[in-house]
Design a protein around this motif. Structure first.
Motif, PDB file in Angstrom:
ATOM      1  N   ASP A   8       0.855  -1.172   0.000  1.00 35.33           N
ATOM      2  CA  ASP A   8       0.000   0.000   0.000  1.00 35.33           C
ATOM      3  C   ASP A   8       0.898   1.232   0.000  1.00 35.33           C
ATOM      4  N   PRO A   9       0.955   1.998  -1.081  1.00 39.59           N
ATOM      5  CA  PRO A   9       1.871   3.136  -1.143  1.00 39.59           C
ATOM      6  C   PRO A   9       1.467   4.287  -0.233  1.00 39.59           C
ATOM      7  N   GLY A  10       0.311   4.233   0.375  1.00 40.68           N
ATOM      8  CA  GLY A  10      -0.147   5.313   1.226  1.00 40.68           C
ATOM      9  C   GLY A  10       0.444   5.305   2.627  1.00 40.68           C
ATOM     10  N   HIS A  11       1.178   4.273   2.968  1.00 35.60           N
ATOM     11  CA  HIS A  11       1.713   4.172   4.320  1.00 35.60           C
ATOM     12  C   HIS A  11       3.151   4.666   4.382  1.00 35.60           C
ATOM     13  N   SER A  12       3.615   4.823   5.578  1.00 31.40           N
ATOM     14  CA  SER A  12       4.944   5.350   5.832  1.00 31.40           C
ATOM     15  C   SER A  12       6.033   4.376   5.381  1.00 31.40           C
ATOM     16  N   LEU A  13       7.187   4.937   5.096  1.00 27.59           N
ATOM     17  CA  LEU A  13       8.344   4.132   4.690  1.00 27.59           C
ATOM     18  C   LEU A  13       8.811   3.218   5.821  1.00 27.59           C
ATOM     19  N   PHE A  14       8.741   3.707   7.050  1.00 31.71           N
ATOM     20  CA  PHE A  14       9.270   2.953   8.179  1.00 31.71           C
ATOM     21  C   PHE A  14       8.216   2.153   8.933  1.00 31.71           C
ATOM     22  N   ALA A  15       6.966   2.279   8.590  1.00 29.99           N
ATOM     23  CA  ALA A  15       5.903   1.599   9.325  1.00 29.99           C
ATOM     24  C   ALA A  15       5.693   0.200   8.762  1.00 29.99           C
ATOM     25  N   THR A  16       5.958  -0.802   9.569  1.00 33.28           N
ATOM     26  CA  THR A  16       5.736  -2.181   9.153  1.00 33.28           C
ATOM     27  C   THR A  16       4.413  -2.712   9.676  1.00 33.28           C
ATOM     28  N   HIS A  21       2.967   6.766  10.886  1.00 35.71           N
ATOM     29  CA  HIS A  21       3.560   7.304  12.112  1.00 35.71           C
ATOM     30  C   HIS A  21       4.295   8.599  11.766  1.00 35.71           C
ATOM     31  N   PRO A  22       3.581   9.696  11.570  1.00 33.06           N
ATOM     32  CA  PRO A  22       4.242  10.921  11.113  1.00 33.06           C
ATOM     33  C   PRO A  22       5.221  11.508  12.129  1.00 33.06           C
ATOM     34  N   LEU A  23       4.905  11.476  13.409  1.00 38.83           N
ATOM     35  CA  LEU A  23       5.811  12.030  14.414  1.00 38.83           C
ATOM     36  C   LEU A  23       7.088  11.204  14.495  1.00 38.83           C
ATOM     37  N   GLN A  24       6.959   9.898  14.517  1.00 42.30           N
ATOM     38  CA  GLN A  24       8.122   9.038  14.596  1.00 42.30           C
ATOM     39  C   GLN A  24       8.994   9.180  13.349  1.00 42.30           C
ATOM     40  N   ASP A  25       8.371   9.273  12.180  1.00 37.78           N
ATOM     41  CA  ASP A  25       9.140   9.432  10.946  1.00 37.78           C
ATOM     42  C   ASP A  25       9.864  10.773  10.913  1.00 37.78           C
ATOM     43  N   THR A  26       9.238  11.804  11.442  1.00 36.30           N
ATOM     44  CA  THR A  26       9.887  13.111  11.518  1.00 36.30           C
ATOM     45  C   THR A  26      11.082  13.059  12.447  1.00 36.30           C
ATOM     46  N   PHE A  67      12.019   6.419  22.532  1.00 34.90           N
ATOM     47  CA  PHE A  67      11.006   6.268  23.575  1.00 34.90           C
ATOM     48  C   PHE A  67       9.619   6.054  22.987  1.00 34.90           C
ATOM     49  N   ILE A  68       9.304   6.727  21.869  1.00 37.15           N
ATOM     50  CA  ILE A  68       7.958   6.635  21.310  1.00 37.15           C
ATOM     51  C   ILE A  68       7.891   5.808  20.031  1.00 37.15           C
ATOM     52  N   SER A  69       8.998   5.206  19.611  1.00 37.16           N
ATOM     53  CA  SER A  69       8.993   4.454  18.358  1.00 37.16           C
ATOM     54  C   SER A  69       8.107   3.209  18.479  1.00 37.16           C
ATOM     55  N   VAL A  70       7.586   2.798  17.324  1.00 38.85           N
ATOM     56  CA  VAL A  70       6.632   1.696  17.298  1.00 38.85           C
ATOM     57  C   VAL A  70       7.217   0.483  16.586  1.00 38.85           C
ATOM     58  N   THR A  71       7.958   0.697  15.508  1.00 41.12           N
ATOM     59  CA  THR A  71       8.432  -0.413  14.689  1.00 41.12           C
ATOM     60  C   THR A  71       9.942  -0.566  14.784  1.00 41.12           C
ATOM     61  N   THR A  72      10.406  -1.731  14.383  1.00 42.81           N
ATOM     62  CA  THR A  72      11.833  -2.026  14.403  1.00 42.81           C
ATOM     63  C   THR A  72      12.589  -1.185  13.387  1.00 42.81           C
ATOM     64  N   ARG A  73      11.996  -0.915  12.243  1.00 39.14           N
ATOM     65  CA  ARG A  73      12.658  -0.083  11.241  1.00 39.14           C
ATOM     66  C   ARG A  73      12.927   1.315  11.772  1.00 39.14           C
ATOM     67  N   GLU A  74      11.987   1.875  12.483  1.00 37.98           N
ATOM     68  CA  GLU A  74      12.200   3.193  13.083  1.00 37.98           C
ATOM     69  C   GLU A  74      13.329   3.145  14.103  1.00 37.98           C
TER      70      GLU A  74
END
Length: 104
Positions: A8-16, A21-26, A67-74
């Protein structure tokens, strides 16, 4: 039953997990940019103010991102940025520190 997997191209690069996750990606982006900037400027003795301050800010943003990251890629990208920021910060401190030459 085998099913085709579609990206799905609508999701974040780092979200698995399939959620944005816009804050985490920023925070990942800011930490990586500050880490690279701090690491590169730490190679020059006269740029110790820039390398130490960008390293310190990179360490703080990376720690909060962890502290607030959700995924391993982040978390992986944050660790890379944190490492570069820490090396730049420590070399900047060794070359003169946060206020070296400004406060007497």
């Amino acid at each position: 039953m085998a099913q085709a997997m579609r990206r799905d191209p609508g999701h974040s690069l780092f979200a698995t997990d399939g959620k944005p996750h816009p804050l985490q990606d920023t925070l990942v982006g800011v930490t990586l940019v500050l880490g690279v900037l701090s690491f590169v400027t730490a190679q020059f003795h006269d740029l110790h103010l820039l390398s130490s301050w960008t390293g310190l800010i990179g360490i703080i943003t990376g720690a909060y991102g962890q502290f607030i990251s959700v995924t391993t890629r982040e978390r992986f990208a944050l660790i890379v940025g944190l490492g570069a920021a820490a090396v730049g910060f420590f070399l900047g401190m060794a070359h003169g520190g946060l206020f070296g030459g400004l406060v007497g």
